[in-house]
Design an enzyme around this catalytic site. Sequence first.
Site, PDB file in Angstrom:
ATOM      1  N   ASP A  95      -4.021  -8.570  25.729  1.00  0.00           N
ATOM      2  CA  ASP A  95      -3.038  -7.744  26.447  1.00  0.00           C
ATOM      3  C   ASP A  95      -1.848  -8.589  26.889  1.00  0.00           C
ATOM      4  O   ASP A  95      -0.689  -8.185  26.737  1.00  0.00           O
ATOM      5  CB  ASP A  95      -3.690  -7.087  27.663  1.00  0.00           C
ATOM      6  CG  ASP A  95      -4.840  -6.174  27.277  1.00  0.00           C
ATOM      7  OD1 ASP A  95      -4.790  -5.619  26.167  1.00  0.00           O
ATOM      8  OD2 ASP A  95      -5.780  -6.029  28.075  1.00  0.00           O
ATOM      9  N   GLY A 108       2.578   2.479  -2.523  1.00  0.00           N
ATOM     10  CA  GLY A 108       2.546   3.161  -3.822  1.00  0.00           C
ATOM     11  C   GLY A 108       3.598   2.709  -4.801  1.00  0.00           C
ATOM     12  O   GLY A 108       3.998   3.482  -5.672  1.00  0.00           O
ATOM     13  N   LYS A 109       4.068   1.461  -4.706  1.00  0.00           N
ATOM     14  CA  LYS A 109       5.114   0.991  -5.623  1.00  0.00           C
ATOM     15  C   LYS A 109       4.597   0.908  -7.056  1.00  0.00           C
ATOM     16  O   LYS A 109       5.255   1.379  -7.987  1.00  0.00           O
ATOM     17  CB  LYS A 109       5.620  -0.386  -5.153  1.00  0.00           C
ATOM     18  CG  LYS A 109       6.190  -0.389  -3.746  1.00  0.00           C
ATOM     19  CD  LYS A 109       6.713  -1.753  -3.348  1.00  0.00           C
ATOM     20  CE  LYS A 109       5.608  -2.756  -3.144  1.00  0.00           C
ATOM     21  NZ  LYS A 109       4.745  -2.435  -1.991  1.00  0.00           N
ATOM     22  N   THR A 110       3.426   0.335  -7.235  1.00  0.00           N
ATOM     23  CA  THR A 110       2.857   0.224  -8.585  1.00  0.00           C
ATOM     24  C   THR A 110       2.528   1.604  -9.152  1.00  0.00           C
ATOM     25  O   THR A 110       2.772   1.886 -10.333  1.00  0.00           O
ATOM     26  CB  THR A 110       1.586  -0.641  -8.537  1.00  0.00           C
ATOM     27  OG1 THR A 110       1.892  -1.904  -7.954  1.00  0.00           O
ATOM     28  CG2 THR A 110       1.034  -0.850  -9.935  1.00  0.00           C
ATOM     29  N   HIS A 134     -11.779  -2.056  33.193  1.00  0.00           N
ATOM     30  CA  HIS A 134     -10.644  -2.561  32.418  1.00  0.00           C
ATOM     31  C   HIS A 134      -9.995  -1.433  31.605  1.00  0.00           C
ATOM     32  O   HIS A 134      -8.778  -1.216  31.679  1.00  0.00           O
ATOM     33  CB  HIS A 134     -11.130  -3.677  31.489  1.00  0.00           C
ATOM     34  CG  HIS A 134     -10.053  -4.327  30.683  1.00  0.00           C
ATOM     35  ND1 HIS A 134      -9.601  -5.597  30.912  1.00  0.00           N
ATOM     36  CD2 HIS A 134      -9.322  -3.877  29.622  1.00  0.00           C
ATOM     37  CE1 HIS A 134      -8.650  -5.900  30.051  1.00  0.00           C
ATOM     38  NE2 HIS A 134      -8.475  -4.863  29.239  1.00  0.00           N
ATOM     39  N   GLU A 135     -10.812  -0.702  30.847  1.00  0.00           N
ATOM     40  CA  GLU A 135     -10.261   0.377  30.019  1.00  0.00           C
ATOM     41  C   GLU A 135      -9.752   1.534  30.877  1.00  0.00           C
ATOM     42  O   GLU A 135      -8.765   2.190  30.520  1.00  0.00           O
ATOM     43  CB  GLU A 135     -11.319   0.869  29.027  1.00  0.00           C
ATOM     44  CG  GLU A 135     -11.838  -0.194  28.070  1.00  0.00           C
ATOM     45  CD  GLU A 135     -10.737  -0.865  27.278  1.00  0.00           C
ATOM     46  OE1 GLU A 135      -9.699  -0.222  27.011  1.00  0.00           O
ATOM     47  OE2 GLU A 135     -10.896  -2.045  26.932  1.00  0.00           O
ATOM     48  N   GLY A 195       0.776  -1.235   0.000  1.00  0.00           N
ATOM     49  CA  GLY A 195       0.000   0.000   0.000  1.00  0.00           C
ATOM     50  C   GLY A 195       0.802   1.276   0.000  1.00  0.00           C
ATOM     51  O   GLY A 195       0.230   2.362   0.113  1.00  0.00           O
TER      52      GLY A 195
END
Length: 629
Positions: free
Chosen positions: A492, A199-201, A416-417, A197
């Site tokens: 985690d 941008g080689k092509t 938890h968060e 992804g």
Amino acid sequence: MNNMLKNLVIWLVIGLVLMTVFNQFNNRQTAQAPMEYSQFLEEVKSGRISKVTIEGRQLKAQTVDGKRVTSYSPGDIWLVSDLLKYGVKIEAKPEEEPSLLMNIFVSWFPMLLLIGVWIFFMRQMQGGGRGGAFSFGKSRARMMDESTNTVTFADVAGCEEAKEEVAELVDFLRDPSKFQKLGGRIPRGVLMVGNPGTGKTLLARAIAGEAKVPFFSISGSDFVEMFVGVGAARVRDMFEQAKKHAPCIVFIDEIDAVGRQRGAGLGGGNDEREQTLNQLLVEMDGFEATMGVIVIAATNRPDVLDPALLRPGRFDRQVVVPLPDIRGREEILKVHMRKVPLAPDVKADIIARGTPGFSGADLANLVNEAALFAARGNKRLVEMDDFERAKDKIIMGAERRSMVMPEEERRNTAYHESGHAIVARLLPKTDPVHKVTIIPRGRALGVTMQLPTEDRYSQDRDRLMNMVAVLFGGRVAEELFMHQMTTGASNDFERATEIARRMVTQWGMSDELGTMVYGENEGEIFLGRSIQTHKNVSEATMQKVDAEIRRIIDMQYRLARKLLEDNRDKVEAMAKALLEWETIDADQIGDIMAGKPPRPPKPSGSQTTKPPAGEGGSTEGATAPAAPA
């Protein structure tokens, strides 16, 4: 158009043949049933037959009332005398034989049908058209001339160094004499290496568009076929076509499909892929010189390519197309935003700052998702809020608001968060927490997002240790406030263990074991090499490695527990805010850390434009990026 006309003619011929066959059968079926010979004689004796035409054994009779009757003679030698006796007119004709064309058709039709079916299926196996079953050795490269290729360097952004590297190719193709008079020669090949992804092509197409030369495009997998020798024949044919259109560019995408290291196979026999690679090596720099043909190849696995393919004279240059930095992301966003009607509040630099690690394809997807969000809201312009929601969707996954969670599990997710977020805010050298949510997204029940302040290309020891502590914050909060353990921390633990293991075995960050590599890089396994690799680490040393990993994990777990025990009020306040509003941003988190009541959430249309950039923690089933290398 030519293929359509050809197919139309073929189906027309098949239709005519089928109509002829059906007519023959219909004529035979609709003909009147023949009369028995004994009955025919009775008709003659009774005087009801006026005329008989004899054709071999067939008798075609006409009655006195004009009807036609057919019968067959068993070879009666008295038939003629009987007919004359009863006054019947006799006409004789030779027996009618089928035409030569009908004989040939009846004899050869089954064989022709089988051959036609075989050719049809072989054309289907070979992709149809272009010679069908007889085009095994023909190249499948698609040629784009300057009229069909409109991509230029203006359409490529975010890889300025790579563009500078390949800009010389354009000068070579436009004016070769400029370099040849100084003894320079045109490069034979350029290998573009980079993550998917980047941008080689697109960069290869831009080179052809700028140079105004033909551009042959083919995938590495197009060479490999079920028949041995076909790939090599296609390589020869492709270079023959390229030489006819020189100067030109041949672009081979995903060259690792055909260019893998030779001799790495586990079995013997005649390897079709190796034959194809050998032919490619000869065509690029063999006995016969190839003038004016530049080969550009792209891959994201340069480690598995054959060394003979990488040497100067074949691929003279290796151009790295990296993930874009903040300025590159801004330029890429501007390129993709040209096609989208933007609201005045959209700022590409702010979006770029919040998307570290995004490739060009990711940014294109971001702009598209934002446009889709705006379309769902029946907006005329794409606003900054749409880009914010698109980023959240790409990074965290789509919201699953229809998912009904029990209240106890919802409270557990909130704590938890909160544990992740509080530990991340209290420890130095951690990315600032941007947003915390308990809305299920993707496979996660909740997400803590951290916003890097800048692009980072390496990690130090203290930052990695703090990352491990942040990952343990979720489980510690569950134990302290919910007095239970859930499966929500499984991801985690997996990430924390991976970071600790790499610190000890690869990055030399252990005082006990020192700067020595104790494990192989398992990120990109190449079976042909890994099966020949010998393990040089003793069992006793591996026990020390395990003990050191355990020491790091236990130490950071204790650190996270102490931080949360000392800041219980902040965890309670954050969990309460999450249960009430489901999502809190950096400003509300700052209020909680300062001991103040969190401010109410902003309306949906005016969210903060600081964008997220990675997950600091996740709950059950969440997927998150591995530790940075």
